[in-house]
Motif scaffolding. Structure first.
Motif, short mmCIF file in Angstrom:
data_model
loop_
_atom_site.label_atom_id
_atom_site.label_comp_id
_atom_site.label_asym_id
_atom_site.label_seq_id
_atom_site.Cartn_x
_atom_site.Cartn_y
_atom_site.Cartn_z
N ARG A 145 0.87 -1.18 0.00
CA ARG A 145 0.00 0.00 0.00
C ARG A 145 0.90 1.22 0.00
O ARG A 145 1.83 1.31 0.80
CB ARG A 145 -0.91 0.01 1.23
CG ARG A 145 -1.93 1.14 1.24
CD ARG A 145 -2.86 1.04 2.43
NE ARG A 145 -3.86 2.09 2.41
CZ ARG A 145 -4.78 2.28 3.35
NH1 ARG A 145 -4.79 1.46 4.40
NH2 ARG A 145 -5.65 3.25 3.26
N ARG A 184 -4.95 8.25 -10.25
CA ARG A 184 -4.65 8.33 -8.81
C ARG A 184 -3.60 9.40 -8.59
O ARG A 184 -2.70 9.59 -9.39
CB ARG A 184 -4.12 6.98 -8.29
CG ARG A 184 -5.07 5.80 -8.39
CD ARG A 184 -6.28 5.94 -7.48
NE ARG A 184 -5.92 6.06 -6.08
CZ ARG A 184 -5.70 5.04 -5.26
NH1 ARG A 184 -5.80 3.81 -5.73
NH2 ARG A 184 -5.40 5.23 -4.00
N SER A 209 -12.08 10.05 -10.60
CA SER A 209 -12.76 10.50 -9.38
C SER A 209 -13.15 9.36 -8.46
O SER A 209 -13.94 9.56 -7.54
CB SER A 209 -14.02 11.30 -9.77
OG SER A 209 -14.91 10.51 -10.53
N ASN A 210 -12.62 8.15 -8.68
CA ASN A 210 -12.97 7.05 -7.78
C ASN A 210 -11.71 6.41 -7.21
O ASN A 210 -10.65 6.44 -7.81
CB ASN A 210 -13.83 6.00 -8.50
CG ASN A 210 -13.16 5.44 -9.74
OD1 ASN A 210 -12.22 4.65 -9.64
ND2 ASN A 210 -13.62 5.85 -10.92
N GLN A 211 -11.85 5.84 -6.03
CA GLN A 211 -10.71 5.33 -5.27
C GLN A 211 -9.99 4.20 -5.98
O GLN A 211 -8.78 4.03 -5.86
CB GLN A 211 -11.19 4.87 -3.89
CG GLN A 211 -10.07 4.53 -2.92
CD GLN A 211 -9.25 5.75 -2.51
OE1 GLN A 211 -9.73 6.88 -2.60
NE2 GLN A 211 -8.03 5.52 -2.06
#
Length: 235
Positions: A145, A184, A209-211
């Motif tokens: 991560r 991202r 616009s999304n994770q």
């Protein structure tokens, strides 16, 4: 810096090493990046692609306990030659190697991000992704991560890809020649949706616009990629 200069930069990676010489002093310190795997600063033919997706860094295949998946680890070693050939900038996307595609970071991951953009036919969709799409990573080294944002300015390889995006890709996108979608980390990539409160967003530059970094046909970014592909006779 141009795309060719970025490729030249990565050609300096020794055949038996996994860290670019200019990054060694950074990765000798405290971080969570994997420096014992071949780096993946991009996937796909960045010298020939017309559509570029910008992400933070490639992930790591994990088992059910959150540890490195042995099968993924084995795939990394089996296909080390392909991962190194990827650095020449023209090789077919390594994600689509048959026994690599199902692993985390393989073809299944990429095709899911672009589902339906080029075609509802899986074979046509895949062919277009292989021939026309390149994924650029801000950090070339994998991690479980991404939590090491501070290394972006320190790593010579991250500065190199940033320079390539700002010196060549964004100007060419503004001229309508290519499409750049930052999926991202737009702030870390230094990409703004528009300049000035009243300015229209650039036609060929988009910010996801999304994770999950998805640009499927049901998203605005995916639809804009499709429009670009149609206008440039890609589909």
């Amino acid at each position: 810096m141009t795309r060719q200069e970025l490729v030249n930069f990565w050609q300096q990676l020794p055949d038996d090493e996994c860290i670019h010489p200019d990054d060694e002093w950074v990765l000798d310190g405290d971080h969570h990046l994997m420096n014992d795997h071949v780096p993946t600063p991009w996937s796909g033919p960045i010298l020939n692609a017309g559509i570029f997706l910008l992400y933070m860094n490639a992930g790591v295949g994990q088992d059910e306990n959150g540890n490195v998946d042995p099968d993924w680890e084995q795939a990394q070693h089996v296909h080390e030659e392909a991962l190194r050939e990827n650095l020449n900038g023209v090789t077919e996307n390594y994600m689509f190697i048959e026994d690599y595609r199902g692993h985390d970071g393989g073809a299944n991951w990429l095709t899911s991000r672009l589902r339906g953009v080029f075609s509802d036919d899986a074979a046509i969709q895949e062919e277009n992704i292989i021939n026309h799409v390149a994924v650029l990573e801000l950090v070339a080294y994998r991690s479980f991560r991404f939590t090491d944002g501070y290394v972006v300015n320190a790593l010579a390889s991250s500065r190199a890809v940033l320079n390539t995006v700002h010196d060549e890709l964004l100007p060419r996108a503004l001229d309508g020649e290519i499409f750049v979608a930052c999926m991202r980390g737009a702030k870390k990539w230094g990409i703004l949706p528009r300049v000035g409160n009243d300015a229209e967003p650039p036609t060929n530059i988009a910010i996801g616009s999304n994770q999950g970094g998805y640009a499927t046909i049901n998203t605005e970014v995916g639809q804009r990629i499709r429009n670009f592909a149609e206008e440039h006779n890609i589909i």
